[in-house]
Scaffold this motif. Structure first.
Motif, mmCIF file in Angstrom:
data_model
loop_
_atom_site.group_PDB
_atom_site.id
_atom_site.type_symbol
_atom_site.label_atom_id
_atom_site.label_comp_id
_atom_site.label_asym_id
_atom_site.label_seq_id
_atom_site.Cartn_x
_atom_site.Cartn_y
_atom_site.Cartn_z
ATOM 1 N N ASP A 39 -12.056 0.394 1.553
ATOM 2 C CA ASP A 39 -11.051 0.786 2.701
ATOM 3 C C ASP A 39 -12.004 0.744 3.869
ATOM 4 O O ASP A 39 -12.912 1.264 3.655
ATOM 5 C CB ASP A 39 -10.333 1.799 2.248
ATOM 6 C CG ASP A 39 -8.846 1.899 2.991
ATOM 7 O OD1 ASP A 39 -8.657 0.926 3.669
ATOM 8 O OD2 ASP A 39 -8.072 2.890 2.714
ATOM 9 N N ASN B 197 -4.183 4.816 -2.284
ATOM 10 C CA ASN B 197 -5.677 5.325 -1.539
ATOM 11 C C ASN B 197 -6.102 6.641 -2.403
ATOM 12 O O ASN B 197 -5.242 7.365 -2.873
ATOM 13 C CB ASN B 197 -5.193 6.005 -0.296
ATOM 14 C CG ASN B 197 -4.948 4.909 0.867
ATOM 15 O OD1 ASN B 197 -5.806 4.233 1.265
ATOM 16 N ND2 ASN B 197 -3.631 4.765 1.160
ATOM 17 N N GLU C 152 -7.839 2.043 -3.178
ATOM 18 C CA GLU C 152 -8.669 1.850 -1.893
ATOM 19 C C GLU C 152 -9.693 3.036 -2.007
ATOM 20 O O GLU C 152 -8.913 4.257 -1.888
ATOM 21 C CB GLU C 152 -7.556 1.678 -1.047
ATOM 22 C CG GLU C 152 -6.825 0.617 -0.922
ATOM 23 C CD GLU C 152 -5.951 0.230 0.158
ATOM 24 O OE1 GLU C 152 -5.832 1.063 1.303
ATOM 25 O OE2 GLU C 152 -4.982 -0.642 0.174
ATOM 26 N N GLU D 58 0.920 -1.349 0.028
ATOM 27 C CA GLU D 58 0.014 -0.124 -0.068
ATOM 28 C C GLU D 58 0.880 1.469 -0.096
ATOM 29 O O GLU D 58 1.970 1.349 0.915
ATOM 30 C CB GLU D 58 -0.920 0.159 1.087
ATOM 31 C CG GLU D 58 -1.660 1.288 1.313
ATOM 32 C CD GLU D 58 -2.702 1.456 2.440
ATOM 33 O OE1 GLU D 58 -2.628 0.255 3.181
ATOM 34 O OE2 GLU D 58 -3.574 2.248 2.481
ATOM 35 N N LYS E 27 -10.985 -3.970 2.977
ATOM 36 C CA LYS E 27 -10.013 -3.963 3.880
ATOM 37 C C LYS E 27 -10.522 -3.809 5.487
ATOM 38 O O LYS E 27 -11.260 -2.769 5.240
ATOM 39 C CB LYS E 27 -9.092 -2.891 3.505
ATOM 40 C CG LYS E 27 -8.214 -3.118 2.467
ATOM 41 C CD LYS E 27 -6.946 -2.222 2.162
ATOM 42 C CE LYS E 27 -6.125 -2.380 3.149
ATOM 43 N NZ LYS E 27 -4.686 -1.666 2.399
HETATM 44 CA CA CA Z 1 -5.956 2.506 2.808
#
Ligand code: CA
Ligand code: C2E
Ligand code: CA
Ligand code: CA
Length: 274
Positions: free
Chosen positions: A174, A112, A144, A58, A195
């Motif tokens: 997310d 993200n 995400e 990530e 997630k």
């Molecule tokens: Ca994240």
């Protein structure tokens, strides 16, 4: 606002101004920081729950080297979202991460994306441009997104998710477990992953309520054919319980902290040499 005595009002106002000044200062500094290339991107390993092998990373933005000391994303992303600076900032992260990760062909990349970016009609085109420029394969890229945007604009969000998926990318939900995503919504979006937020892992011990909750969330996602990643895994006990509950991938300090690209490359060499 409580207005019981003059003193209290004065204290409240002073705090308010302090906060506002701080935000204004950060806003001005984000602009300068972008111009001066002060931002960096760190990468945190995500490992396969069964084999322990790193399967993806990530990308997490970092702002080191400021005279006042480093600021963490929680202290400036929200401000950048409010001012619109998240657009150049987000693109910077995407481009840097694609360039950094391009040579590591066995590792996927997860980035993200703020709701404001996802909502921006120019975003899809910008992503295509970055992928083109960096020659990063879309199949290795995942976004995400958090559920806030989804709930506010379900149709547009579904369309955007579909558009990215059509290019070969995947999209993860997310911070699952922190909002109010209904099962209905989960089904309508074509998320490949969810997630589980690290806040749900607090108090994860055999037979605890936290464990029941997480186990339920995992089987729900599995039932909908999504892969499940748990973030914020810090202890072997948590990892063990998550594995037993059927979680596919794990991310957290137990496996690796966010690190600069040089460290990630070294780690990859180690992993693929063995
Ligand atoms: Ca994240
Ligand atoms: P997030 O997307 O939920 O990212 C996970 C956060 O948990 C990261 O914090 C990560 O460093 C931290 N973390 C990972 N493993 C552990 C662990 O085992 N224990 C604990 N206590 N924490 C762990 P970070 O890097 O401070 O980022 C905070 C948030 O800022 C992110 O939360 C994300 O919402 C946002 N963010 C970071 N980078 C970006 C970016 O490039 N774009 C956007 N839009 N948001 C970003
Ligand atoms: Ca989270
Ligand atoms: Ca988040």
């Amino acid at each position: 606002v409580k207005t019981q005595g003059k003193g209290e009002i004065a204290v409240y106002d002073a705090d308010f101004d302090q906060g506002r000044l701080r935000r204004l200062a950060i806003e001005a500094q984000i602009g300068k920081g972008l111009n001066r290339s002060e931002f960096e991107v760190f990468y945190q390993p995500v490992v396969d729950a069964d084999t322990g092998r790193m399967v993806s990373v990530e990308a997490l933005i970092r702002w080191p080297g400021r005279p006042e000391g480093a600021l963490m994303p929680d202290q400036f992303i929200e401000i950048a979202e409010a001012t619109g600076q998240i657009h150049p900032l987000g693109l910077f992260v995407l481009e840097r991460a694609c360039r950094d990760l391009a040579p590591l062909i066995d590792i996927k990349l997860s980035v993200n994306v703020s709701p404001a970016q996802f909502r921006d009609p120019a975003f899809e085109r910008q992503v295509a441009h970055v992928l083109d420029q960096t020659r990063f394969p879309p199949a290795r890229l995942q976004f995400e997104i958090t559920e806030g945007y989804l709930l506010a604009h379900p149709e547009r969000a579904i369309r955007a998710v579909e558009a990215f998926k059509a290019t070969g990318m995947s999209v993860a939900l997310d911070d699952f477990g922190t909002g109010f995503t209904s099962i209905h919504y989960l089904r309508s979006y074509g998320f490949s992953h969810i997630k589980i937020d690290k806040s749900l892992l607090v108090g994860l011990s055999p037979g605890s309520k936290a464990t029941m909750l997480v186990t339920g969330a995992i089987s729900l996602a599995c039932g909908l054919d999504m892969r499940v990643i748990a973030e914020g895994v810090e202890t072997e006990t948590q990892a063990e319980l998550l594995r037993a509950a059927g979680c596919h991938e794990l991310q957290g300090y137990l496996f690796g902290r966010p690190m600069p690209i040089a460290d990630l490359i070294a780690l990859c060499r180690e992993q693929f040499a063995t």
